[in-house]
Each structure stands twice: as structure tokens, then as C-alpha cells.
Design a protein around this motif. Structure first.
Motif, short mmCIF file in Angstrom:
data_model
loop_
_atom_site.label_atom_id
_atom_site.label_comp_id
_atom_site.label_asym_id
_atom_site.label_seq_id
_atom_site.Cartn_x
_atom_site.Cartn_y
_atom_site.Cartn_z
N TYR A 166 1.93 6.61 -6.85
CA TYR A 166 0.81 7.45 -7.29
C TYR A 166 1.14 8.93 -7.10
CZ TYR A 166 -3.99 9.08 -7.82
OH TYR A 166 -5.11 9.73 -8.25
N ILE B 252 -12.49 9.29 5.56
CA ILE B 252 -12.47 8.28 4.49
C ILE B 252 -12.98 6.93 5.02
CG2 ILE B 252 -10.96 6.98 2.91
CD1 ILE B 252 -9.19 9.63 3.00
N LEU C 38 0.84 -1.21 0.00
CA LEU C 38 0.00 0.00 0.00
C LEU C 38 0.87 1.26 0.00
CD1 LEU C 38 -2.79 1.37 0.28
CD2 LEU C 38 -2.58 1.09 2.74
N GLU D 73 -5.74 1.90 6.75
CA GLU D 73 -5.24 1.93 5.37
C GLU D 73 -5.25 3.35 4.81
OE1 GLU D 73 -7.01 -1.01 2.87
OE2 GLU D 73 -5.84 -2.60 3.83
N MET E 264 -6.41 15.34 -1.57
CA MET E 264 -5.88 14.25 -0.74
C MET E 264 -6.92 13.13 -0.60
SD MET E 264 -3.36 13.18 1.11
CE MET E 264 -2.30 14.47 1.72
N VAL E 265 -8.15 13.53 -0.26
CA VAL E 265 -9.23 12.54 -0.10
C VAL E 265 -9.46 11.79 -1.41
CG1 VAL E 265 -11.72 12.31 0.28
CG2 VAL E 265 -10.38 13.76 1.78
N SER E 266 -9.47 12.55 -2.49
CA SER E 266 -9.70 11.97 -3.81
C SER E 266 -8.58 10.97 -4.17
CB SER E 266 -9.76 13.11 -4.81
OG SER E 266 -9.74 12.65 -6.09
N ASP E 267 -7.33 11.35 -3.90
CA ASP E 267 -6.18 10.49 -4.21
C ASP E 267 -6.18 9.22 -3.35
OD1 ASP E 267 -5.39 12.31 -6.05
OD2 ASP E 267 -3.68 13.09 -4.92
N VAL E 268 -6.47 9.41 -2.06
CA VAL E 268 -6.48 8.25 -1.16
C VAL E 268 -7.57 7.26 -1.60
CG1 VAL E 268 -6.96 7.49 1.20
CG2 VAL E 268 -5.49 9.44 0.82
N HIS E 269 -8.71 7.80 -1.97
CA HIS E 269 -9.80 6.94 -2.43
C HIS E 269 -9.37 6.13 -3.65
CE1 HIS E 269 -13.53 6.10 -4.72
NE2 HIS E 269 -13.94 5.72 -3.53
N THR E 270 -8.68 6.80 -4.58
CA THR E 270 -8.22 6.11 -5.80
C THR E 270 -7.22 5.00 -5.45
OG1 THR E 270 -8.39 8.24 -6.91
CG2 THR E 270 -7.24 6.52 -8.10
N VAL E 271 -6.26 5.33 -4.57
CA VAL E 271 -5.23 4.35 -4.21
C VAL E 271 -5.86 3.15 -3.49
CG1 VAL E 271 -3.26 3.96 -2.68
CG2 VAL E 271 -3.27 5.91 -4.17
N LEU E 272 -6.77 3.43 -2.56
CA LEU E 272 -7.40 2.32 -1.83
C LEU E 272 -8.26 1.46 -2.74
CD1 LEU E 272 -8.44 3.91 1.59
CD2 LEU E 272 -6.44 2.56 1.06
N PHE F 236 -15.93 17.78 -6.45
CA PHE F 236 -15.36 16.45 -6.73
C PHE F 236 -15.59 16.08 -8.19
CE2 PHE F 236 -15.38 14.87 -2.13
CZ PHE F 236 -14.01 14.72 -2.09
N LYS G 139 -14.04 13.32 -10.59
CA LYS G 139 -14.46 12.05 -9.98
C LYS G 139 -15.81 11.61 -10.52
CE LYS G 139 -11.51 10.64 -6.93
NZ LYS G 139 -11.11 9.28 -6.97
N ARG H 122 2.50 1.66 -3.39
CA ARG H 122 1.51 2.12 -4.37
C ARG H 122 1.22 3.62 -4.19
NH1 ARG H 122 -2.32 -0.54 -7.53
NH2 ARG H 122 -1.67 -2.57 -6.77
N ILE I 42 -17.07 8.17 -1.37
CA ILE I 42 -16.33 9.10 -0.49
C ILE I 42 -17.27 9.77 0.50
CG2 ILE I 42 -14.99 11.25 -0.43
CD1 ILE I 42 -13.86 10.46 -3.20
N ALA J 124 -2.01 5.67 3.70
CA ALA J 124 -1.92 6.30 2.37
C ALA J 124 -1.68 7.80 2.50
CB ALA J 124 -3.19 6.03 1.58
N ILE J 125 -2.39 8.45 3.45
CA ILE J 125 -2.22 9.91 3.65
C ILE J 125 -0.80 10.22 4.12
CG2 ILE J 125 -3.00 11.92 4.97
CD1 ILE J 125 -5.79 10.62 5.04
N PHE K 118 1.55 9.88 1.22
CA PHE K 118 1.43 11.03 0.29
C PHE K 118 2.17 12.25 0.84
CE2 PHE K 118 -2.89 9.58 -1.55
CZ PHE K 118 -2.25 8.90 -2.54
#
Lengths: 209, 159
Positions: A42, B38, A35, A83, B63-71, A166, A172, A38, A180, A87-88, A91
Motif C-alpha cells: 500500500y 486507531i 498485514l 495490528e 498515516m491514520v487514514s492509510d492505516v485505517h484503509t489497510v486494516l 478527513f 474519506k 499488505r 476512525i 501497519a504504522i 509504513f
């Protein structure tokens, strides 16, 4: 196997990691290595940075080291968020790390005012670059329109504003927005539709939509 | 310009300033709050507060959008890995089934294909983890290793 599955419950794993148990930490790294990797890839891609596998691997290791040293896992209150939290953190760490590197690289940049001699003619770097054709009238019109739309978006209720941002700003899909915002897709679709109608009404006086 | 600190019960903390009635958020949401949003563990009041911030702050929204994509990609990868694991575990079973089916279509090789199906089926049976454990239990039992047998059986039951 490509993904390492955690053999102990995540809650237990977190508790043992907080007690700094080496075995639990190894398990944690094994489970979330993919994770983090990835997420780093990204982020680098979104920052238009090309990094080789070894560089990515180094960043991944630095992230785990950072979580370990700063005891960052204490901030995780719910295992279901782990998770997303990882990821945050990945980033943020990647962007901070590369921003520092970029700042170091600024020393190697050149000014557009700098003069260079080419075929016995001295020209500045700025003059050597091709100037794109600009239509000032179009630009002013577009900027005014953007401001107008932005003002209309700010007037929208929070949910509609977030959904439209969004959808229109971040590209999105409605399904993703629903995931979300934890709402049914039909609700998101309605929010976006209403938001578009409101914006359309707001700018109708200025232009024909 | 009025400057004030906004605190919520769960640490949604940001410094905001008000100018002409428009709030400008100076400090973004913390990693913990964003991950909780999230993860969907925030109360409706907290969600509203976070969404209010997200609707104005492009950095947090990205950030929220990117995390959603990665997950999302990560969960798709997990499904693929599971499928790959299943195919690997049942490789001989699939081969056996295919050989059995083809034996009806290729009548000239009927017996050969049927034998291949039987052999691959047997290979699948003896290769599976359950069979391996059962064989180990049987061998331990034959040797009279009572403790070993019980340990193996308990491992077999708890799996």
C-alpha cells in the motif's frame, strides 16, 4: 489458507516474543506476515514506486528483523492496538527505506540547465521540455481562495476541522471517518455539514457561493 | 515566538511553537500513540489532544487514514479467507445437496443423482475433522491404548 490465524492468545504471544522465544517469534511472523506485506504494498503504491514481489518480500523480512533487533514490541501497551501499530511501523520503515534509496538515486539525475546536442543544435534539457500553458491570473485567484479556505478551516472547532479535513482533503467517506473518530455516522455528518456552512459563511464576502 | 515542550500523561509529546497565537507542531505523534488512537484505547482527554494534532498535521492524518484503509482491507481479506475455508471444508456437503436438489429436476437421472448425493454426503461425513478424530479414538480404544485414547479425547474436548 491465505491468512494464518494465531493459535495462541495475542497477549501470551506478545509476552513470549518479548522474552525472545524463537517459537513465539515464528508464530508472530506467520500471523502478521500478511498485514506487513499488505502495508508495504500500500505504501509503495501511494509513493508511486513499482516493486517486484522479491523486493516486497525483502522489505517485509527487514521490518520483522527491525522489530526484533530494536525490541520495538515493548512499545505496544495494548494488544488491541497491535495490528494498527504493525501497519504504522511498516509504513514508516518502507518510506524511510525508499527515501534513502531515492537519495542514492539523485546522483543519476540531470540538471535542466545541462546542454545536449541534437542534430548539431545545442539545447538545454529545460528547453526540450514542453512548457504547460499557465494562466497567472487564474493561479493567483486559486491560491488566494485556497488561503482563504485554509484560514476558515483553522477557525473551526477541533472535531469539525478534523472531520472536514478527513472528508475534503483525504477523500474519506463519512462511514470511515466515523470509524476512525469513534463517533456515530450521524454525528460525523453533522460535523461536516456545520464545517461547510462555517467555511461558506467565511468566504461569502469574497465570492458568491 | 514562544517555544515550549508539551507533554501529556501518556507520552503524547511534541515540541510546539506559538507564533501569533497559532501552534505549529514540530514533532509528530509516536507510532504507539497513533496506534492507540486507531485502536480506540485512549481516554477522551488524550483523544482530544491527539485529534488537535491530527487536525493540523497532514502527515499524521494521512498515516491514520492509510492505516485505517489497510486494516479495513485486511479484515475484508480475513472474511474472504474464512468463507474460502468454509467452502473448502464443506465442498462435499454442497455437492451432495446440489445433487439431491437436481435429482428432482432431472427425473431421467433421479437414482444416479441420489446415489451421488449419498456418496458425497458420506465423503463429507468421513472427511470432517470430528469424524477423523472419532475414528482415531475408536481405533486407539480397540487396540487397548488407554493413554492414547484419553489424550485424543482430551484434544477432542478442548477443541
Amino acid at each position: 489458507m491465505y491468512y494464518n490465524v494465531c493459535t495462541m492468545p495475542v497477549e501470551e504471544l506478545l509476552k513470549r516474543c518479548l522474552r525472545k522465544e524463537r517459537k513465539a517469534w515464528d508464530e508472530f511472523v506467520r500471523s502478521y506476515d500478511n498485514l506487513v506485506s499488505r502495508s508495504v504494498r500500500y505504501k509503495l503504491k501511494s509513493m508511486n514506486i513499482h516493486a517486484c514481489g522479491a523486493e516486497i518480500e525483502d522489505t517485509v523480512q527487514e521490518i520483522f528483523l527491525y522489530i526484533w533487533e530494536k525490541d520495538k514490541l515493548r512499545g505496544v501497551s495494548d494488544v488491541s492496538c497491535l495490528e494498527g501499530w504493525i501497519a504504522i511501523v511498516s509504513f514508516n520503515f518502507t518510506s524511510t527505506c525508499h527515501m534513502r534509496r531515492d537519495a542514492r538515486d539523485i546522483r543519476d539525475t540531470h540538471s535542466l540547465e545541462e546542454f545536449h546536442t541534437c542534430d548539431d543544435v545545442s539545447v538545454s534539457l529545460g528547453e526540450m521540455l514542453e512548457s504547460p500553458t499557465l494562466n497567472t491570473e487564474d493561479m493567483v485567484y486559486t491560491n488566494e481562495l485556497v488561503d482563504l479556505v485554509e484560514n476558515e478551516v483553522l477557525k473551526l472547532p477541533v472535531k469539525q476541522r478534523l472531520a472536514i479535513k478527513f472528508n475534503m482533503y483525504d477523500g474519506k467517506k463519512q462511514k470511515d471517518i466515523a470509524e476512525i473518530m469513534d463517533l456515530p455516522i450521524s454525528h460525523v455528518s453533522t460535523l461536516i455539514k456545520r464545517a461547510k456552512n462555517s467555511i461558506r459563511k467565511g468566504i461569502k464576502n469574497i465570492i458568491d457561493v | 515566538m514562544v517555544r515550549k515542550l508539551v507533554y501529556s500523561s501518556r507520552g503524547v509529546k511534541h515540541l510546539s511553537s506559538e507564533k501569533k497565537g497559532v501552534k505549529v507542531h514540530r514533532i509528530c505523534l509516536s507510532e504507539e500513540v497513533l496506534s492507540e488512537y486507531i485502536g480506540g484505547v485512549l481516554s477522551s482527554k488524550e483523544r482530544d489532544s491527539v485529534e488537535e494534532h491530527l487536525s493540523r498535521c497532514s502527515r499524521c492524518r494521512k498515516m491514520v487514514s492509510d492505516v485505517h484503509t489497510v486494516l479495513k482491507k485486511s479484515s475484508a481479506g480475513k472474511i474472504r479467507a474464512k468463507l474460502r475455508g468454509w467452502l473448502k471444508r464443506n465442498f462435499w456437503l454442497i455437492g451432495s445437496f446440489l445433487a439431491f436438489v437436481f435429482s428432482f429436476f432431472l427425473s431421467g437421472y433421479f437414482f444416479q443423482l441420489l446415489t451421488a448425493a449419498a456418496l458425497m454426503g458420506a465423503k463429507w461425513v468421513f472427511d470432517s475433522r470430528t469424524s477423523k478424530t472419532l475414528i482415531m479414538v475408536y481405533e486407539a480404544w480397540k487396540k487397548g491404548d488407554k493413554e492414547g485414547t484419553e489424550e485424543l479425547l482430551s484434544r477432542f474436548k478442548t477443541r
